[in-house]
Design an enzyme around this catalytic site. Structure first.
Site, mmCIF file in Angstrom:
data_model
loop_
_atom_site.group_PDB
_atom_site.id
_atom_site.type_symbol
_atom_site.label_atom_id
_atom_site.label_comp_id
_atom_site.label_asym_id
_atom_site.label_seq_id
_atom_site.Cartn_x
_atom_site.Cartn_y
_atom_site.Cartn_z
ATOM 1 N N LEU A 50 0.827 -1.204 0.000
ATOM 2 C CA LEU A 50 0.000 0.000 0.000
ATOM 3 C C LEU A 50 0.860 1.252 0.000
ATOM 4 C CD1 LEU A 50 -2.903 1.101 0.211
ATOM 5 C CD2 LEU A 50 -2.646 1.027 2.689
ATOM 6 N N GLY A 51 0.494 2.209 -0.820
ATOM 7 C CA GLY A 51 1.214 3.464 -0.845
ATOM 8 C C GLY A 51 0.591 4.435 -1.814
ATOM 9 N N TYR A 57 9.467 11.135 2.516
ATOM 10 C CA TYR A 57 9.197 9.803 1.981
ATOM 11 C C TYR A 57 9.990 8.736 2.734
ATOM 12 C CZ TYR A 57 8.721 5.981 -1.364
ATOM 13 O OH TYR A 57 8.462 4.761 -1.947
ATOM 14 N N LYS A 111 8.607 5.877 5.487
ATOM 15 C CA LYS A 111 8.860 4.454 5.229
ATOM 16 C C LYS A 111 9.610 3.824 6.409
ATOM 17 C CE LYS A 111 6.961 4.059 1.175
ATOM 18 N NZ LYS A 111 5.780 3.222 0.975
ATOM 19 N N LEU A 157 11.174 1.331 -8.709
ATOM 20 C CA LEU A 157 10.333 0.276 -9.288
ATOM 21 C C LEU A 157 10.131 0.536 -10.780
ATOM 22 C CD1 LEU A 157 7.651 0.046 -6.477
ATOM 23 C CD2 LEU A 157 9.490 -1.580 -6.938
ATOM 24 N N ARG A 188 3.220 10.241 -14.658
ATOM 25 C CA ARG A 188 4.232 10.694 -13.703
ATOM 26 C C ARG A 188 5.492 10.980 -14.515
ATOM 27 N NH1 ARG A 188 4.102 6.448 -8.636
ATOM 28 N NH2 ARG A 188 1.956 6.763 -8.010
#
Length: 170
Positions: free
Chosen positions: A26-27, A77, A81, A104, A112
């Site tokens: 999830l993010g 960020y 995390k 990723l 984006r």
């Protein structure tokens, strides 16, 4: 498949019962949700889901985090995390695996532009240094499944990008 309202996650506790293993990827992004929304999704929702999973009987929780995660980071960020990693580990699973992938590599439906440029660049770099700066999402998914099937190295195991690549090939 069960759809839950994360704003009322406690009302969906039954959706988290009866599973031995939990996977969490999830993010959101700060650009999409704002700073407060990013914290709510990436830290608060994840921690609450982990607590519900543990209460429901989950023994092994696998969390996708990020390379560089650190609760003391000056970058929001990475700090969030790192905070969520600590919160999930504190839940008390029999086994907790944290994956810290680098960039990723994936196809996204949403635009984006900066991430697209980074993916193109690091996709080329991966030809020379395949495990250094990026990882395909399919490799992360295979690594998450593989870590369930192999014996763990202790109660908490943190897998950095190179280990994710190795495990994702298994």
């Amino acid at each position: 498949e069960v759809v839950v309202d994360f704003e009322r996650l406690n009302e969906h506790a039954a959706a988290f019962q009866g599973y031995d293993v939990g996977f969490c990827c999830l993010g959101t992004t700060r650009a999409k949700a704002g700073a407060a929304g990013f914290i709510r999704v990436d830290r608060d929702y994840v921690a609450q889901a982990a607590e519900l999973a543990r209460a429901g009987g989950c023994k092994h929780f696998i969390l996708q985090s990020s390379r560089g995660a650190n609760e003391h980071s000056g970058f929001l960020y990475l700090r969030v995390k790192g905070e969520v990693e600590n919160l999930v580990q504190a839940v008390g699973f029999d086994r907790c695996t944290v994956l810290r992938p680098a960039l990723l590599l994936c196809a996204r439906q949403e635009s984006r532009p900066a991430e697209w440029i980074a993916q193109q660049f690091f996709g080329l770099v991966a030809c020379v240094f395949p495990t250094a700066y990026s990882v395909p999402v399919e490799t992360v998914a295979r690594a998450m499944v593989a870590c369930v099937l192999k014996p763990g190295r202790g109660k908490v195991e943190v897998l950095e990008n190179k280990a994710i690549h190795e495990l994702g090939k298994a």
